[in-house]
Structure formats: C-alpha cells, structure tokens
Design a protein around this motif. Structure first.
Motif, PDB file in Angstrom:
ATOM      1  N   LEU A   1      38.104  88.488 103.279  1.00 49.15           N
ATOM      2  CA  LEU A   1      37.772  89.063 102.584  1.00 49.15           C
ATOM      3  C   LEU A   1      37.375  90.536 102.833  1.00 49.15           C
ATOM      4  CD1 LEU A   1      35.885  88.979  99.913  1.00 49.15           C
ATOM      5  CD2 LEU A   1      33.783  88.893 101.133  1.00 49.15           C
ATOM      6  N   LEU A   2      37.414  90.438 104.663  1.00 52.06           N
ATOM      7  CA  LEU A   2      36.989  92.485 104.497  1.00 52.06           C
ATOM      8  C   LEU A   2      38.711  93.056 104.522  1.00 52.06           C
ATOM      9  CD1 LEU A   2      35.419  92.384 107.947  1.00 52.06           C
ATOM     10  CD2 LEU A   2      34.718  93.057 105.778  1.00 52.06           C
ATOM     11  N   LYS A   3      39.415  91.906 104.148  1.00 50.49           N
ATOM     12  CA  LYS A   3      41.415  92.824 104.125  1.00 50.49           C
ATOM     13  C   LYS A   3      41.462  93.168 102.926  1.00 50.49           C
ATOM     14  CE  LYS A   3      43.496  90.176 108.703  1.00 50.49           C
ATOM     15  NZ  LYS A   3      44.438  89.427 108.262  1.00 50.49           N
TER      16      LYS A   3
ATOM     17  N   GLY B   1      40.742  96.774 108.189  1.00 53.59           N
ATOM     18  CA  GLY B   1      39.399  97.717 108.358  1.00 53.59           C
ATOM     19  C   GLY B   1      39.369  99.305 108.525  1.00 53.59           C
ATOM     20  N   GLU B   2      39.579  99.307 109.828  1.00 47.91           N
ATOM     21  CA  GLU B   2      40.095 100.235 110.444  1.00 47.91           C
ATOM     22  C   GLU B   2      40.166 101.366 109.688  1.00 47.91           C
ATOM     23  OE1 GLU B   2      40.896  98.408 114.927  1.00 47.91           O
ATOM     24  OE2 GLU B   2      42.248 100.132 113.877  1.00 47.91           O
TER      25      GLU B   2
ATOM     26  N   PRO C   1      34.543  97.003 110.885  1.00 47.90           N
ATOM     27  CA  PRO C   1      33.860  96.739 109.449  1.00 47.90           C
ATOM     28  C   PRO C   1      32.851  96.469 109.753  1.00 47.90           C
ATOM     29  CG  PRO C   1      36.431  96.148 109.092  1.00 47.90           C
ATOM     30  CD  PRO C   1      36.174  95.991 110.844  1.00 47.90           C
ATOM     31  N   PHE C   2      31.689  97.040 109.508  1.00 46.48           N
ATOM     32  CA  PHE C   2      30.349  96.240 109.595  1.00 46.48           C
ATOM     33  C   PHE C   2      29.536  96.170 111.186  1.00 46.48           C
ATOM     34  CE2 PHE C   2      32.419  94.335 106.261  1.00 46.48           C
ATOM     35  CZ  PHE C   2      30.952  94.801 104.869  1.00 46.48           C
ATOM     36  N   GLU C   3      30.691  96.663 111.985  1.00 50.47           N
ATOM     37  CA  GLU C   3      30.647  96.810 112.694  1.00 50.47           C
ATOM     38  C   GLU C   3      29.392  98.563 113.032  1.00 50.47           C
ATOM     39  OE1 GLU C   3      32.888  97.189 117.476  1.00 50.47           O
ATOM     40  OE2 GLU C   3      33.274  98.320 116.254  1.00 50.47           O
ATOM     41  N   ASP C   4      27.706  98.416 113.870  1.00 45.46           N
ATOM     42  CA  ASP C   4      27.176  99.151 114.447  1.00 45.46           C
ATOM     43  C   ASP C   4      26.965 100.128 115.502  1.00 45.46           C
ATOM     44  OD1 ASP C   4      26.333  97.747 116.585  1.00 45.46           O
ATOM     45  OD2 ASP C   4      24.747  97.075 115.548  1.00 45.46           O
ATOM     46  N   VAL C   5      26.761 101.111 115.673  1.00 44.43           N
ATOM     47  CA  VAL C   5      26.857 101.916 117.081  1.00 44.43           C
ATOM     48  C   VAL C   5      26.936 100.850 118.532  1.00 44.43           C
ATOM     49  CG1 VAL C   5      26.922 104.133 117.523  1.00 44.43           C
ATOM     50  CG2 VAL C   5      26.446 104.072 115.488  1.00 44.43           C
ATOM     51  N   ASP C   6      25.808 100.680 118.451  1.00 40.14           N
ATOM     52  CA  ASP C   6      26.269  99.739 119.551  1.00 40.14           C
ATOM     53  C   ASP C   6      26.989  99.017 120.220  1.00 40.14           C
ATOM     54  OD1 ASP C   6      23.413 101.256 119.971  1.00 40.14           O
ATOM     55  OD2 ASP C   6      22.196  99.950 120.451  1.00 40.14           O
ATOM     56  N   SER C   7      27.417  97.974 119.074  1.00 38.81           N
ATOM     57  CA  SER C   7      28.132  96.815 118.879  1.00 38.81           C
ATOM     58  C   SER C   7      29.276  98.127 119.661  1.00 38.81           C
ATOM     59  CB  SER C   7      28.258  96.444 118.129  1.00 38.81           C
ATOM     60  OG  SER C   7      26.994  95.345 117.805  1.00 38.81           O
TER      61      SER C   7
END
Length: 283
Positions: A65-67, A122-123, A176-182
């Motif tokens: 779905l992200l793609k 998705g980058e 995609p949907f990645e927070d900063v800490d991760s």
C-alpha cells in the motif's frame, strides 16, 4: 571559578534486529482495512475512531500500500512507475539531457535504478513539474564523544569503484511512517553496525531534536532539484573507535523486494569516518 559542568542527560533507544520482514498481505484486504480505519465513525459523536497521528502509527505499515502512495505524483492525476524504464521515460523530457545522461556515469552519482528503488520504498517523492523536485526526509545523527567531538563521514566507496565525498554527520533517508527514534536506531545499525555490533547502545540527547529544510541540486542525480527535510538529533553511541575508521555495508539493498533492479543500482560498499571538533560542524 567556573561552575562545575552538568552531566548530559540522554535517553536510550534499542538497535533494531535487522533485517525486518513484513508479512505479505493481500492488497485488497489492506486497502479495505485502511479505508475502514480512515472513515469509520463512532455512533455517538460522529468523530473518527482514530486520530490522524494514530493512523500514522498503525503497526502494519503495509509495504504494498505504501508503494502505491509513494510512487504516485501529487496533483489531480495518479502516475505509477512500473519499472525503472517507465521512470526514465518520464524523466527524460523534464530534465536537461546532458545532466540526465550523467546519472551513474559521472563519478559519485547514482542511476535511475537507485531513484526507482527510493520511490518504491517510499523514501522519496517526486513533484509533477519541470524539472521535477525530489523531496527526501532525512535523519541526521550528530554522534558526540566525551572530548566534544562529532563523528563525520568523510567519504564513501561505491560499488562501481568510485569515491564520493560526504563530510557530514551520519545521515540516512527515512522510511515511510518511521519516527525519528526508530530512524536513528536503524541508521546507526546499518552504517556503524559492522563495528559496534548489535549490543552498542544509542543514547539520544533530550532537547537536541531540530527540523530544517534545505533546497539544493542533488549531487546523486545531477539536474534534479531536491528538497531535504532534515530531522537532526545529537547522540552518544557506545563501542566506536577513538580515531579514524571504516565500516562496510554488505548489501545496501539487501532487504529490497526488487532484487533484479537492486543489482543494477549503485550501492555504498564502505563508509570512512573521522572525529572533528564540534565547533567545526554546521548545526
């Protein structure tokens, strides 16, 4: 007498166990499930069951779905790049011919296969304009040590044998949907993991987060303007050497589902690092 220095407080994050494989799920099911979450309402007040921020943290992050979303161009119409050739055909009339012809040929540049992989993962996103504008969310980690120094990636050795100058702190494109800490944990593991192993602790300095936007021509893709959304933090990382050192990256695109395309992309094989005075590094 000057007052005693206060210790820097940090918060610990765990390094991810890479690679992480997402379970394959039917596209139709994922689409129906996403629509259900987005448009469901409570019987009482008619308010969405989930806020926007909660939806963004939905744990599945379905890759297929992200793609679809990431490879679509903004505006009224939708455009999908089924393969690198379709992307190349779309880019060619929108970019200076001499610039586009240098992709993957000029030392230090990447090719259209790299850009297609960025879009498919998705980058990166492309604006439907002439020339297109590439928007890239990037996490930047200013790794400090006890001697008031910052770790800098001096240069990279690429798979085609060329060397690309970097002269910047550890940086990595966000997923995609990645927070900063991760993103910080993944960036440290991918680029420094070969020397610190899985046990190296990453300690982010609270209050060090900064977000800035930079617009400039892309070095990797000549002629393609870029808009970098930079998410910067300061951190301490255990297990790093005191002097200059090199880390290796076995397969930059090893987790990609598009192995045939990845084989034709220009990848990073080695990273070369050095410590510099914190005062000499741009904030």
């Amino acid at each position: 007498m000057s007052p005693p220095q206060q210790p820097v407080r940090t918060r610990h994050i765990s390094l991810p166990q890479l690679p992480i494989k997402l379970p394959p799920l039917p596209d139709l099911f994922l689409t129906a499930l996403s629509v259900c979450f987005l448009f469901s309402s409570s019987a009482a007040g008619g308010k969405p069951l989930l806020s926007k921020s909660q939806i963004l943290r939905f744990p599945f992050c379905p890759r297929r779905l992200l793609k679809i979303s990431a490879m679509s161009l903004p505006g009224g119409r939708r455009h999908h790049f089924a393969n690198p050739q379709s992307l190349s055909d779309w880019l060619r009339p929108r970019l200076p011919s001499d610039s586009f012809a240098s992709w993957g040929v000029k030392p230090g540049t990447k090719n259209v296969h790299n850009l297609w992989l960025e879009l498919s993962e998705g980058e990166t996103s492309l604006a439907d304009s002439t020339p297109p504008v590439r928007t890239v969310p990037v996490v930047t980690v200013r790794i400090r040590d006890g001697r008031d120094r910052i770790l800098i990636e001096a240069h990279q050795e690429l798979s085609d044998g060329t060397v690309r100058s970097r002269d910047r702190p550890l940086s990595e494109k966000m997923k995609p949907f990645e927070d900063v800490d991760s993103a910080v944990a993944r960036a440290v593991q991918e680029e420094l993991g070969s020397i610190i192993g899985d046990g190296g602790k990453v300690m982010i300095v609270p209050g060090s987060y900064r977000k800035t936007v930079e617009e400039r021509n892309s070095v990797s893709y000549p002629g393609l303007p870029a808009r970098y959304e930079l998410h910067s933090v300061e951190a301490f990382v255990e297990g790093l050497p005191d002097g200059e050192f090199c880390t290796e990256e076995d397969d930059e695109y090893g987790n990609s589902e598009n192995s045939g395309v990845a084989e034709k992309a220009v990848s990073v094989k080695k990273h070369f690092w050095r410590w510099v005075s914190a005062d000499s590094v741009k904030v």
